[in-house]
Design an enzyme around this catalytic site. Structure first.
Site, PDB file in Angstrom:
ATOM      1  N   ARG A  44     -44.496 -52.304  22.735  1.00  0.00           N
ATOM      2  CA  ARG A  44     -44.435 -50.999  23.401  1.00  0.00           C
ATOM      3  C   ARG A  44     -45.777 -50.279  23.350  1.00  0.00           C
ATOM      4  O   ARG A  44     -45.845 -49.085  23.075  1.00  0.00           O
ATOM      5  CB  ARG A  44     -43.357 -50.136  22.742  1.00  0.00           C
ATOM      6  CG  ARG A  44     -41.982 -50.728  22.881  1.00  0.00           C
ATOM      7  CD  ARG A  44     -40.936 -49.827  22.294  1.00  0.00           C
ATOM      8  NE  ARG A  44     -39.617 -50.436  22.398  1.00  0.00           N
ATOM      9  CZ  ARG A  44     -38.545 -49.958  21.821  1.00  0.00           C
ATOM     10  NH1 ARG A  44     -38.614 -48.856  21.109  1.00  0.00           N
ATOM     11  NH2 ARG A  44     -37.393 -50.570  21.958  1.00  0.00           N
ATOM     12  N   CYS A  45     -46.808 -50.981  23.654  1.00  0.00           N
ATOM     13  CA  CYS A  45     -48.176 -50.469  23.569  1.00  0.00           C
ATOM     14  C   CYS A  45     -48.792 -50.495  24.962  1.00  0.00           C
ATOM     15  O   CYS A  45     -48.428 -51.314  25.807  1.00  0.00           O
ATOM     16  CB  CYS A  45     -48.966 -51.369  22.617  1.00  0.00           C
ATOM     17  SG  CYS A  45     -50.720 -51.011  22.460  1.00  0.00           S
ATOM     18  N   GLY A  46     -49.734 -49.609  25.202  1.00  0.00           N
ATOM     19  CA  GLY A  46     -50.454 -49.634  26.470  1.00  0.00           C
ATOM     20  C   GLY A  46     -51.208 -50.934  26.687  1.00  0.00           C
ATOM     21  O   GLY A  46     -51.516 -51.299  27.823  1.00  0.00           O
ATOM     22  N   LEU A  47     -51.493 -51.657  25.602  1.00  0.00           N
ATOM     23  CA  LEU A  47     -52.203 -52.929  25.702  1.00  0.00           C
ATOM     24  C   LEU A  47     -51.260 -54.136  25.784  1.00  0.00           C
ATOM     25  O   LEU A  47     -51.715 -55.272  25.911  1.00  0.00           O
ATOM     26  CB  LEU A  47     -53.147 -53.098  24.505  1.00  0.00           C
ATOM     27  CG  LEU A  47     -54.229 -52.024  24.351  1.00  0.00           C
ATOM     28  CD1 LEU A  47     -55.045 -52.248  23.088  1.00  0.00           C
ATOM     29  CD2 LEU A  47     -55.128 -51.980  25.570  1.00  0.00           C
ATOM     30  N   THR A  48     -49.952 -53.892  25.738  1.00  0.00           N
ATOM     31  CA  THR A  48     -48.965 -54.974  25.773  1.00  0.00           C
ATOM     32  C   THR A  48     -49.165 -55.929  26.947  1.00  0.00           C
ATOM     33  O   THR A  48     -48.942 -57.140  26.789  1.00  0.00           O
ATOM     34  CB  THR A  48     -47.527 -54.410  25.742  1.00  0.00           C
ATOM     35  OG1 THR A  48     -47.376 -53.653  24.534  1.00  0.00           O
ATOM     36  CG2 THR A  48     -46.482 -55.499  25.781  1.00  0.00           C
TER      37      THR A  48
END
Length: 173
Positions: A44-48
C-alpha cells in the site's frame, strides 16, 4: 568467500536465517553462486507499482542466475499490514509476482532483522548508509553473498544503473 564470520556470526548474507512468506525457511543459501536483488516491499505504498519492474527484471535475468527477493515490511506508515496469505495473493493477483518473498520483518530499529543488520552499513551511490529510508530500497547481492550495490527507494528496478549493476554482477559469476 572466506570462512571468516563477522561479529553477528554470519560469513555472508546468504548465511542469515529468515523465514519464507508462507512458512518454513526462505533458505538464502540456495542463492549462493547467484545474484539477488533484495528489496523491502509493501502493498500500500506509492512505490508499490515497482513490483512490475521487479518482476520484469526477475524474468529477464532468471536464466542467468538472478533473482529478486521481496522482503515485506510494515515499518513505513503501516503500508504492509496484510497477513502472509494476503501479501502473497496481492502480489500474485495484482502484479503477477513469481519471485520469492520472505516473512514480514523489521528493517530498522531495535528489532531490525539480522539480514538488514548485514545490509544497512553499505552505501548507495549518494553515500547513504544506515537505516532504510522507505519501502523499495534495493540491495544487489553478489554470488559470494556480499553487497555489490544499494539503490534508493525511488530508483526504478529497471533504471540503467540497476541494470548495469546486475549485468556486472552476473558477468563476475
Amino acid at each position: 568467500m572466506t570462512d571468516e564470520t563477522t561479529q553477528d556470526g554470519y560469513s555472508d548474507v546468504y548465511d542469515v536465517e529468515i523465514g519464507a512468506l508462507q512458512g518454513g525457511s526462505a533458505d538464502l543459501g540456495r542463492f549462493r553462486g547467484k545474484v539477488v536483488l533484495m528489496v523491502n516491499v509493501a502493498s500500500r505504498c506509492g512505490l508499490t507499482p515497482q513490483y512490475t519492474g521487479l518482476e520484469r527484471l526477475h524474468e529477464r535475468y532468471a536464466e542467468r542466475g538472478f533473482s529478486v527477493l521481496g522482503v515485506p515490511c510494515n515499518q513505513f506508515m503501516g503500508q504492509e499490514p496484510g497477513t502472509a496469505d494476503e501479501i502473497a495473493e496481492f502480489c500474485s493477483a495484482t502484479y503477477g509476482v513469481t519471485f520469492p518473498m520472505t516473512e514480514k520483518i523489521e528493517v530498522n530499529g531495535e528489532q531490525r532483522h539480522p539480514l538488514y543488520q548485514r545490509l544497512v552499513p553499505h552505501a548507495d551511490a549518494e553515500g547513504h548508509t544506515g537505516d532504510i529510508r522507505w519501502n523499495f530500497e534495493k540491495f544487489l547481492i553478489g554470488p559470494d553473498g556480499t553487497v555489490q550495490a544499494r539503490f534508493a527507494p525511488q530508483t526504478e528496478p529497471e533504471a540503467s544503473d540497476v541494470i548495469a549493476a546486475v549485468e556486472k554482477a552476473l558477468a563476475e559469476e
